[in-house]
Design an enzyme around this catalytic site. Structure first.
Site, PDB file in Angstrom:
ATOM      1  CG  PHE A 152       6.696   1.565   8.183  1.00 25.88           C
ATOM      2  CD1 PHE A 152       6.960   0.264   8.573  1.00 25.88           C
ATOM      3  CD2 PHE A 152       6.947   2.581   9.100  1.00 25.88           C
ATOM      4  CE1 PHE A 152       7.472  -0.020   9.835  1.00 25.88           C
ATOM      5  CE2 PHE A 152       7.442   2.320  10.359  1.00 25.88           C
ATOM      6  CZ  PHE A 152       7.704   1.007  10.728  1.00 25.88           C
ATOM      7  CE  LYS A 176       2.074   9.663   1.438  1.00 27.04           C
ATOM      8  NZ  LYS A 176       3.261   8.841   1.782  1.00 27.04           N
ATOM      9  CD  GLU A 179       7.419   7.963   2.468  1.00 23.68           C
ATOM     10  OE1 GLU A 179       6.223   7.665   2.660  1.00 23.68           O
ATOM     11  OE2 GLU A 179       8.001   8.865   3.092  1.00 23.68           O
ATOM     12  CB  SER A 229       4.828   9.267  13.986  1.00 23.08           C
ATOM     13  OG  SER A 229       4.965  10.270  13.008  1.00 23.08           O
ATOM     14  CB  CYS A 284      -0.351   1.570  16.428  1.00 22.48           C
ATOM     15  SG  CYS A 284      -1.822   0.726  15.904  1.00 22.48           S
TER      16      CYS A 284
HETATM   17  P1  NAD Z   1       4.992   8.503   9.798  1.00 22.06           P
HETATM   18  O1  NAD Z   1       4.240   9.465  10.601  1.00 22.06           O
HETATM   19  O2  NAD Z   1       6.457   8.739   9.585  1.00 22.06           O
HETATM   20  O3  NAD Z   1       4.376   8.410   8.310  1.00 22.06           O
HETATM   21  C1  NAD Z   1       3.007   8.175   8.100  1.00 22.06           C
HETATM   22  C2  NAD Z   1       2.606   8.777   6.760  1.00 22.06           C
HETATM   23  O4  NAD Z   1       2.795  10.189   6.808  1.00 22.06           O
HETATM   24  C3  NAD Z   1       3.419   8.282   5.576  1.00 22.06           C
HETATM   25  O5  NAD Z   1       2.569   8.081   4.487  1.00 22.06           O
HETATM   26  C4  NAD Z   1       4.410   9.407   5.320  1.00 22.06           C
HETATM   27  O6  NAD Z   1       4.784   9.521   3.971  1.00 22.06           O
HETATM   28  C5  NAD Z   1       3.675  10.631   5.788  1.00 22.06           C
HETATM   29  N1  NAD Z   1       4.552  11.656   6.385  1.00 22.06           N
HETATM   30  C6  NAD Z   1       5.706  11.440   7.073  1.00 22.06           C
HETATM   31  N2  NAD Z   1       6.210  12.611   7.510  1.00 22.06           N
HETATM   32  C7  NAD Z   1       5.360  13.573   7.105  1.00 22.06           C
HETATM   33  C8  NAD Z   1       5.346  14.993   7.270  1.00 22.06           C
HETATM   34  N3  NAD Z   1       6.300  15.635   7.935  1.00 22.06           N
HETATM   35  N4  NAD Z   1       4.327  15.672   6.731  1.00 22.06           N
HETATM   36  C9  NAD Z   1       3.338  15.047   6.067  1.00 22.06           C
HETATM   37  N5  NAD Z   1       3.311  13.705   5.887  1.00 22.06           N
HETATM   38  C10 NAD Z   1       4.303  12.974   6.396  1.00 22.06           C
HETATM   39  O7  NAD Z   1       4.728   7.053  10.407  1.00 22.06           O
HETATM   40  P2  NAD Z   1       5.409   5.672  10.022  1.00 22.06           P
HETATM   41  O8  NAD Z   1       6.821   5.658  10.495  1.00 22.06           O
HETATM   42  O9  NAD Z   1       5.139   5.334   8.605  1.00 22.06           O
HETATM   43  O10 NAD Z   1       4.525   4.671  10.910  1.00 22.06           O
HETATM   44  C11 NAD Z   1       4.789   4.383  12.250  1.00 22.06           C
HETATM   45  C12 NAD Z   1       3.946   5.212  13.184  1.00 22.06           C
HETATM   46  O11 NAD Z   1       2.566   5.023  12.895  1.00 22.06           O
HETATM   47  C13 NAD Z   1       4.098   4.815  14.645  1.00 22.06           C
HETATM   48  O12 NAD Z   1       4.165   5.972  15.422  1.00 22.06           O
HETATM   49  C14 NAD Z   1       2.840   4.032  14.949  1.00 22.06           C
HETATM   50  O13 NAD Z   1       2.454   4.017  16.305  1.00 22.06           O
HETATM   51  C15 NAD Z   1       1.852   4.753  14.113  1.00 22.06           C
HETATM   52  N6  NAD Z   1       0.678   3.938  13.849  1.00 22.06           N
HETATM   53  C16 NAD Z   1      -0.471   4.258  14.526  1.00 22.06           C
HETATM   54  C17 NAD Z   1      -1.595   3.488  14.338  1.00 22.06           C
HETATM   55  C18 NAD Z   1      -2.861   3.812  15.074  1.00 22.06           C
HETATM   56  O14 NAD Z   1      -3.875   3.221  14.752  1.00 22.06           O
HETATM   57  N7  NAD Z   1      -2.872   4.713  16.026  1.00 22.06           N
HETATM   58  C19 NAD Z   1      -1.571   2.396  13.458  1.00 22.06           C
HETATM   59  C20 NAD Z   1      -0.392   2.119  12.777  1.00 22.06           C
HETATM   60  C21 NAD Z   1       0.732   2.908  12.978  1.00 22.06           C
END
Ligand code: NAD
Length: 499
Positions: A152, A176, A179, A229, A284
């Site tokens: 997000f 994808k 959401e 994450s 991040c």
């Molecule tokens: P998230 O992991 O909750 O979600 C990321 C994506 O995965 C979304 O599209 C979501 O719909 C999907 N998703 C969520 N749970 C899932 C599951 N159990 N199984 C399959 N798909 C699933 O992350 P978020 O809250 O949207 O974003 C924040 C996180 O992203 C933070 O931890 C941040 O550090 C990380 N991030 C990392 C970078 C990087 O380059 N390393 C960059 C941006 C964000």
């Protein structure tokens, strides 16, 4: 910009369509109010996206790199024209300030700019006479259908790390998006169509983990790019690898910024302010730990505290806003729980961002800038990613203690050092066990023509994103060895040929 109560569907084959009637609310983080709905895709939506992507790939992979590059150049122009609108779409659903949103779109746009050079990037290698009369060359061919799953916090930039390069390389791409803030990616897809991209080369499929699992388990999907994450990144990596897919899965972070006693403290404090509290800490590459080395600590904490108190926390619609809300009420509560835990575990809470109230936005997900001093490495707020405007100051006796902290942390995304000592700086860049390293810069995010990626629990897979790493990830290497002898028959050879 988005209207109220709008409906977001998928973007498949150049159309906004959804079979599913299962909708999820989109909430404005500044007000806590519902502003729209997004359809969570079901199996039929997924099948339609795969069919469209598969058909589109057949033709797109045969379009010459130069023609692809011309469409991407047009896309760059169209994004530039629409940038204000794109930034508003990001801000309205994410909550970050408009200027910050615009900056993030520009960082994505730079990847589009990089992808315009695809004829050069795909040139391959050639060796004449690897053996007598034998030539050899390597080419990079597209994979087929590539998929991206994004978080997000950067609804424009992170998808743009992926699809411009994948598509430039001749793949079709299914995105994808998160959401929580899907609108911007749909506009980005429309703009690509308006630039001449054939239908189906770029499809956007909305949904949650169910649709992610369909992508991971679909044999026609050749590669998975994920950013999010760490627990989800690890899961994505494991399932994709088990299914024989190429995978790059970027996870969370806990970025340390070291301030040496000889640092320019004003520069360091300004750097820390933006890096710790910009975008409400939901980056991040945010700095969530400042390591104060030696006797600089008291002054550093005092100056950060003074500046943090003057930060303007406001909704994105306020042109003076420096920091907006966090993404959801659940996330706000999670951050506030971390603050409570930090206090209980013995850190000194210098500035408490809880209970901030903004007139007219009392139901918004605001958390004010928060500062902890005397944080130690056994504390929860040190070990875990908070992903909010919470900065922990850890005091280190000397440089060795500082770099040991960084190297023993489980995350390895970014780190930075502020110093005026070239030898220390060189030691730091060489020996820190981290993917992206800065010297006297707070957030060492690589430009589009370099590659972005952390180490340890911050990236699972072998390739970082964009730059030449992106080109390698989205193509398969083929090496050809060729001979055109005058006399075809020379008899069978039973030993390994040498030149
Ligand atoms: P998230 O992991 O909750 O979600 C990321 C994506 O995965 C979304 O599209 C979501 O719909 C999907 N998703 C969520 N749970 C899932 C599951 N159990 N199984 C399959 N798909 C699933 O992350 P978020 O809250 O949207 O974003 C924040 C996180 O992203 C933070 O931890 C941040 O550090 C990380 N991030 C990392 C970078 C990087 O380059 N390393 C960059 C941006 C964000």
């Amino acid at each position: 910009m988005s209207k109220k109560n709008y409906q977001i569907k998928n973007y498949i084959n150049g159309n906004h369509v959804s079979v599913s009637n299962n909708n999820l609310d989109i909430i404005d983080p500044s007000t806590g109010e519902k502003i729209g709905e997004v359809a969570l895709s079901e199996v039929k939506d997924f099948e339609n996206a795969i069919k469209s992507s598969e058909t589109a790939y057949q033709n797109w992979s045969e379009v010459t790199p130069l023609k692809r590059s011309r469409i991407i150049s047009k896309y760059k122009e169209n994004i530039e024209k629409d940038i204000q609108n794109l930034a508003k779409l990001v801000s309205s659903e994410h909550g970050k300030t408009l200027e910050d949103a615009k900056g993030s779109v520009i960082r994505g746009l730079e990847v589009v700019e990089f992808a315009c050079g695809i004829p050069h990037l795909l040139k391959g290698e050639f060796s004449q006479n690897v053996g007598t009369g034998i030539d050899s060359w390597s080419i990079r061919q597209p994979l087929g259908i590539a998929a991206g799953i994004t978080p997000f916090n950067f609804p424009a930039m992170v998808p743009m790390w992926m699809y411009p390069i994948a598509i430039a390389c001749g793949n079709s791409f299914i995105l994808k998006p998160s959401e929580k803030d899907p609108s911007c990616s749909l506009r980005l897809a429309e703009l690509f169509s308006e630039s001449g991209l054939p239908d189906g080369v770029f499809n956007v499929l909305n949904g949650d983990k169910d649709i992610v699992n369909m992508l991971l388990n679909e044999p026609k999907v050749q590669s998975i790019s994920f950013v999010g994450s760490t627990p989800v990144a690890k899961y994505i990596y494991e399932v994709s690898a088990k299914n024989g897919k190429r995978v790059q899965a970027l996870g969370g972070a806990k970025n340390h910024l070291v301030v040496m006693p000889d640092a320019n403290i004003d520069l360091a404090v300004d750097g820390i302010m933006g890096a710790a509290y910009g975008s409400a800490g939901e980056r991040c590459m945010a700095v969530s730990v400042a390591v104060a080395v030696g006797d600089i600590a008291d002054q550093l904490v005092e100056e950060i505290n003074n500046k943090a108190q003057t930060l303007k926390v406001a909704p994105w619609t306020d042109p003076d806003a420096e920091m907006g809300p966090v993404i959801s009420i659940e996330h706000k509560q999670k951050i506030e729980n971390y603050i409570e835990t930090g206090k209980k575990e013995g850190a000194r809470l210098v500035l408490d961002g809880r209970n901030i109230s903004i007139q007219g936005y009392e139901k918004g997900n605001f958390v004010g800038p928060t500062l902890f001093d005397n944080v130690t490495k056994d504390m929860t707020i040190y070990k875990e990613e908070i992903f909010g405007p919470v900065l922990s100051v850890v005091r280190a006796k000397n440089y060795e203690e500082a770099i040991n902290l960084i190297n023993s942390h489980s995350y390895g995304n970014g780190t930075s050092i502020y110093t005026s000592d070239g030898e220390i700086s060189r030691h730091f860049t060489t020996n820190s066990n981290i993917g992206m390293v800065g010297v006297n810069v707070p957030i060492p995010v690589p430009m589009a023509f370099h590659s972005f990626g952390g180490w340890k629990q911050s990236l699972f897979g072998d390739h970082a994103m964009h730059g030449t790493e992106g080109v390698k990830f989205y193509t398969k290497l083929k090496t050809v060895t060729s001979r055109w002898p005058k006399s075809i028959r020379s008899g069978p050879e039973f030993v390994m040929p040498t030149n």
